[in-house]
Design an enzyme around this catalytic site. Structure first.
Site, short mmCIF file in Angstrom:
data_model
loop_
_atom_site.label_atom_id
_atom_site.label_comp_id
_atom_site.label_asym_id
_atom_site.label_seq_id
_atom_site.Cartn_x
_atom_site.Cartn_y
_atom_site.Cartn_z
N GLU A 43 48.87 41.75 41.52
CA GLU A 43 47.84 40.73 41.77
C GLU A 43 48.11 39.46 40.95
O GLU A 43 48.57 39.53 39.81
CB GLU A 43 46.48 41.30 41.38
CG GLU A 43 45.30 40.34 41.56
CD GLU A 43 43.99 40.90 41.03
OE1 GLU A 43 42.94 40.39 41.45
OE2 GLU A 43 44.01 41.82 40.20
N LYS A 112 40.56 38.28 48.55
CA LYS A 112 39.82 39.30 47.83
C LYS A 112 38.33 39.18 48.10
O LYS A 112 37.73 38.12 47.96
CB LYS A 112 40.09 39.18 46.32
CG LYS A 112 39.55 40.31 45.47
CD LYS A 112 40.01 40.13 44.03
CE LYS A 112 39.61 41.29 43.14
NZ LYS A 112 40.10 41.09 41.75
N CYS A 146 42.65 45.02 43.69
CA CYS A 146 42.12 45.38 42.39
C CYS A 146 40.66 45.87 42.43
O CYS A 146 40.39 46.99 42.83
CB CYS A 146 42.29 44.20 41.43
SG CYS A 146 42.23 44.64 39.67
#
Length: 261
Positions: A43, A112, A146
């Site tokens: 990431e 995200k 994540c």
């Protein structure tokens, strides 16, 4: 169907895109030499969490990232799962994944969805709103980033498209490494999918990062886990194990979505 995957576990230079971009081709080249079908990065590998300087360091419209990944994917005839990078687009900043096929074409992108307040993402980044689906060697796959793995309802939503592999790039701090491994195993078990996760190593001004990138099978077993040093590891998985798991325990068939909220 067998898929060979290279986990590119990198240190990330804080707020230094030039140094970070220089790390990508050597990893792609090594993955190709090891006959990988896909290479996976962590990431925010272009800038790290240098969020206060995003107006200086974020990739404008993701142009630099996309140009590099497209060129390398075609050059080395490999699918590149581009982890994620900080991008500036549509008047805001995002944490964005780009995935390119071996012909150099963009397969999909993903912003995200769940922003992590403990690392101030919610103060500097805009959240995504779209699902992400693509194929590797004809195998259905999806990806998150994540903090997204703490939301099982989101991963289940993505997995309903017959996904067999869930990709997870991360910058997961060392202090919560036990949770990292447990959450990845849990997401694999409940979705009866492989989970392929690549975390960064090293540190930034606020956090050390623990690595321990890994691959988990549909039973939640660790096929491989890395240590806390920069490295590239190549592993072959057999996605027929997904069919075996779902045939033995038909969780998806036994769902009762009319009761869920």
């Amino acid at each position: 169907m067998k898929v060979t995957i290279s986990l590119a576990q990198l240190d990330v230079y804080f707020g230094d895109p030039d140094k970070n971009f220089a790390q990508i081709e050597p990893a792609v080249k090594q993955a190709a030499q090891e006959d990988a079908d896909i290479v996976v990065f962590p990431e925010m590998w272009n800038t790290g969490y240098d969020l206060t300087r995003l107006n200086e360091v974020a990739d404008q419209n993701g142009d630099r990232t996309q140009a590099l990944l497209a060129q390398l994917a075609k050059k080395y005839q490999i699918t590149i799962y581009g982890g994620s990078v900080s991008t500036a687009k549509n008047g805001a900043f995002y944490n964005t994944t780009y995935i390119f096929g071996p012909d150099g074409d963009l397969l999909t992108s993903y912003d995200k969805v769940h922003l992590f307040g403990l690392m101030n993402e919610d103060k500097y980044l805009a959240a995504g709103h779209e699902e992400n689906h693509f194929q590797v060697k004809g195998i259905n796959a999806t990806s998150v980033i994540c903090y997204d793995i703490r939301f099982p309802e989101w991963l289940r939503t993505l997995s309903l498209d017959d996904s067999r592999i869930i990709f997870v790039p991360a910058e997961w701090p060392t202090a919560r490494m036990n949770q990292w491994r447990r959450l990845l195993a849990a997401r694999a078990i409940e979705n009866q999918s492989f989970v392929v996760a690549v975390n960064r190593v090293g540190s930034d001004p606020d956090n050390p990062f623990g690595g321990h990138s890994g691959i988990y099978n549909p039973m939640g077993d660790e096929i491989v886990t890395l240590n806390d040093q920069p490295q590239l590891k190549t592993v072959t998985i057999d996605t027929n194990e997904t069919d075996d798991a779902r045939g033995f325990m038909p969780v998806f068939e036994d769902r009762r979505p009319e009761l869920y909220r």
